[in-house]
Design a protein around this motif. Sequence first.
Motif, PDB file in Angstrom:
ATOM      1  N   ASP A  39       0.872  -1.187   0.000  1.00  0.00           N
ATOM      2  CA  ASP A  39       0.000   0.000   0.000  1.00  0.00           C
ATOM      3  C   ASP A  39       0.902   1.227   0.000  1.00  0.00           C
ATOM      4  N   GLU A  95     -11.401   3.005  -6.711  1.00  0.00           N
ATOM      5  CA  GLU A  95     -12.132   2.756  -7.964  1.00  0.00           C
ATOM      6  C   GLU A  95     -11.959   3.918  -8.949  1.00  0.00           C
ATOM      7  N   LYS A 100      -5.972   2.779 -11.588  1.00  0.00           N
ATOM      8  CA  LYS A 100      -5.875   1.318 -11.697  1.00  0.00           C
ATOM      9  C   LYS A 100      -5.060   0.939 -12.936  1.00  0.00           C
TER      10      LYS A 100
HETATM   11  N1  LIG Z   1     -15.785  -1.553  -0.173  1.00  0.00           N
HETATM   12  C1  LIG Z   1     -16.520  -2.465  -0.748  1.00  0.00           C
HETATM   13  O1  LIG Z   1     -17.587  -2.882  -0.257  1.00  0.00           O
HETATM   14  C2  LIG Z   1     -16.048  -3.110  -2.029  1.00  0.00           C
HETATM   15  C3  LIG Z   1     -16.591  -4.343  -2.414  1.00  0.00           C
HETATM   16  C4  LIG Z   1     -16.098  -4.988  -3.554  1.00  0.00           C
HETATM   17  C5  LIG Z   1     -15.107  -4.377  -4.306  1.00  0.00           C
HETATM   18  N2  LIG Z   1     -14.614  -3.160  -3.947  1.00  0.00           N
HETATM   19  C6  LIG Z   1     -13.563  -2.562  -4.791  1.00  0.00           C
HETATM   20  O2  LIG Z   1     -12.314  -2.790  -4.157  1.00  0.00           O
HETATM   21  C7  LIG Z   1     -11.414  -1.710  -4.441  1.00  0.00           C
HETATM   22  C8  LIG Z   1     -10.909  -1.127  -3.129  1.00  0.00           C
HETATM   23  O3  LIG Z   1     -11.997  -0.676  -2.360  1.00  0.00           O
HETATM   24  P1  LIG Z   1     -11.854  -0.395  -0.780  1.00  0.00           P
HETATM   25  O4  LIG Z   1     -13.239  -0.188  -0.301  1.00  0.00           O
HETATM   26  O5  LIG Z   1     -11.006  -1.437  -0.149  1.00  0.00           O
HETATM   27  O6  LIG Z   1     -11.058   1.002  -0.789  1.00  0.00           O
HETATM   28  P2  LIG Z   1     -10.207   1.666   0.404  1.00  0.00           P
HETATM   29  O7  LIG Z   1     -10.232   3.116   0.130  1.00  0.00           O
HETATM   30  O8  LIG Z   1     -10.651   1.141   1.715  1.00  0.00           O
HETATM   31  O9  LIG Z   1      -8.718   1.112   0.151  1.00  0.00           O
HETATM   32  C9  LIG Z   1      -7.918   1.498  -0.926  1.00  0.00           C
HETATM   33  C10 LIG Z   1      -6.449   1.384  -0.519  1.00  0.00           C
HETATM   34  O10 LIG Z   1      -5.634   1.563  -1.651  1.00  0.00           O
HETATM   35  C11 LIG Z   1      -4.483   2.302  -1.261  1.00  0.00           C
HETATM   36  N3  LIG Z   1      -3.887   2.936  -2.435  1.00  0.00           N
HETATM   37  C12 LIG Z   1      -4.279   4.051  -3.090  1.00  0.00           C
HETATM   38  N4  LIG Z   1      -3.459   4.270  -4.132  1.00  0.00           N
HETATM   39  C13 LIG Z   1      -2.538   3.283  -4.145  1.00  0.00           C
HETATM   40  C14 LIG Z   1      -1.439   2.953  -4.975  1.00  0.00           C
HETATM   41  N5  LIG Z   1      -1.132   3.694  -6.031  1.00  0.00           N
HETATM   42  N6  LIG Z   1      -0.693   1.865  -4.672  1.00  0.00           N
HETATM   43  C15 LIG Z   1      -0.985   1.099  -3.609  1.00  0.00           C
HETATM   44  N7  LIG Z   1      -2.034   1.355  -2.781  1.00  0.00           N
HETATM   45  C16 LIG Z   1      -2.802   2.432  -3.065  1.00  0.00           C
HETATM   46  C17 LIG Z   1      -5.010   3.289  -0.235  1.00  0.00           C
HETATM   47  O11 LIG Z   1      -3.948   3.768   0.585  1.00  0.00           O
HETATM   48  C18 LIG Z   1      -6.022   2.425   0.519  1.00  0.00           C
HETATM   49  O12 LIG Z   1      -5.418   1.762   1.619  1.00  0.00           O
HETATM   50  C19 LIG Z   1     -12.212  -0.741  -5.307  1.00  0.00           C
HETATM   51  O13 LIG Z   1     -11.936  -0.994  -6.653  1.00  0.00           O
HETATM   52  C20 LIG Z   1     -13.670  -1.071  -4.997  1.00  0.00           C
HETATM   53  O14 LIG Z   1     -14.530  -0.768  -6.054  1.00  0.00           O
HETATM   54  C21 LIG Z   1     -15.052  -2.525  -2.825  1.00  0.00           C
END
Ligand SMILES: NC(=O)c1ccc[n+]([C@@H]2O[C@H](COP(=O)([O-])OP(=O)(O)OC[C@H]3O[C@@H](n4cnc5c(N)ncnc54)[C@H](O)[C@@H]3O)[C@@H](O)[C@H]2O)c1
Length: 494
Positions: A39, A95, A100
């Motif tokens: 991360d 997202e 991404k």
């Molecule tokens: N939250 C949900 O219910 C859910 C469910 C299914 C899928 N998703 C998908 O999962 C993905 C993540 O969602 P989330 O809710 O865990 O988000 P989140 O914001 O909780 O976590 C995202 C993490 O990514 C890190 N990050 C940002 N830029 C980065 C980079 N360049 N390199 C490495 N790390 C980086 C951030 O520091 C953070 O810890 C999204 O694509 C979302 O659509 C979310």
Amino acid sequence: MAVESMRRVKTLGLLGTGVIGGGWAARALHFGIDVIAADVNPRMEEWIRGAVANAEGALARLTSAPLPPKGTLSFTTDAADMARRVDFIQENIPEQLELKQKMLADVSRHAPADVLIASSTSGLMPSDLQRDMRFPERLLVAHPFNPVYLLPLVELVGGKATAPEALTAAAAFFRYIGMHPLQVRREVPGHLTDRLQEALWREILHMVNDGVASTGELDESIIYGPGLRWAAMGTNLIYHLAGGETGMRHMLRQFGPCLKWPWTRLEAPELTEELIDRMVEGTQAQAAGRSIRELERLRDDYLVAIQQVLKQFDIGAGSTLRALEERLYADSATHLQAAAAADQPLQTLQTDVRAEWVDRSGRLSESRCLQVFADASDALFQVNGAAGGEREFIAMHSQLAHHARAGALEPIAVSTQVLGVDDNRISLFHWLKRRTDGQLIATAQQLYRYADASSGAPAPLEESARKALQALRTAHARLPVPEQAQSPVALGGS
Ligand SMILES: NC(=O)c1ccc[n+]([C@@H]2O[C@H](COP(=O)([O-])OP(=O)(O)OC[C@H]3O[C@@H](n4cnc5c(N)ncnc54)[C@H](O)[C@@H]3O)[C@@H](O)[C@H]2O)c1
């Protein structure tokens, strides 16, 4: 392109360790996969360790089947370093398509060609995500659901460049960690589930906006009715039942015309401040002072309980759990077979003391200790063909002795000596030791009788199982009788 020969996943790499990354970590570690989490934010290390610990309680209650030793978790802020050291990468960053695309392209330049890369994206298209990648054929969407460590569904979607073998290999990995991979036939924004969820959510926003109902009332409209049906049969099969003898055909004739009115709307309402306030106030009233953590714990507990009930009916997520348990028992038996040649007590079980298994004084409780010994016996019966059919070994007598304390998460192992075998009984002696220093934790002497599983009536062992167990007894007869054995054993076959 090397995805046909995709490697066995021993180490999972996570890119992004927020809510979803944390959930993936907890699930993978629990089923014995090592995790390297990357991360950009170094503070996420503490967060992900907390998330894994938080998931442990519910995960531990999901199944009592023997688990492999837990995987180990490490953390880095260097995504390239993670990509070089793992067998499968799961991306879970925010997202945003460009972010991404950039990060997936970056890690694809460091990950060997046979390392699959999956995105957790809730709705982006894999063809867009793989655009700038090296070896884009190994990219797929693997969309999980929160909490990832308890919900088995993962939607798999390939893009234009994705190799079909990548989807097959990814599905095998997800099944291994207890999930239900649902292959989506072609990429559409939002995949399958989020499109359905969004339709419901959109209508909720309209009804709250129009003052038709509160958030609580709308939740009641689901949880006392359709929600209970959905978990096992989904919408379509349930509607088939609602149509009486002619099923879906009648249902469509009866309710089809309403679809033309229609009852619901296709566009979400404007998210005005007033609507946002109503949604927030409504859900705060529903939470009734309970914190997010408290509600998460409640959610996790009932998710475990529901899956265990569904398992009894071999339906939906219960079938997934059943398949996982069969795999865990089979693996534990294979492990045992590999160790069976030696003239020494058999290594029947290796696991960690789960957080759930300790009593209030923090030590492995008596009942869980007995359960560990029973799992060790089961593994021995399975590998010798004396389990899993209409007959099984039933415990008649167990004598347990505690020697030292084992605390939560300590690695433990059971070794087993066969003391005696006759036509339908077997006597076993087990040692439970801590794997780190060999400290003896507990011993058990157990007598089992072979019986009909439904009536409990004694039954003779099948010839092949009797021979296999007697061969084991003959080998173990050369070992000294365990000094902790409490009573003489006088079964034949020695
Ligand atoms: N939250 C949900 O219910 C859910 C469910 C299914 C899928 N998703 C998908 O999962 C993905 C993540 O969602 P989330 O809710 O865990 O988000 P989140 O914001 O909780 O976590 C995202 C993490 O990514 C890190 N990050 C940002 N830029 C980065 C980079 N360049 N390199 C490495 N790390 C980086 C951030 O520091 C953070 O810890 C999204 O694509 C979302 O659509 C979310």
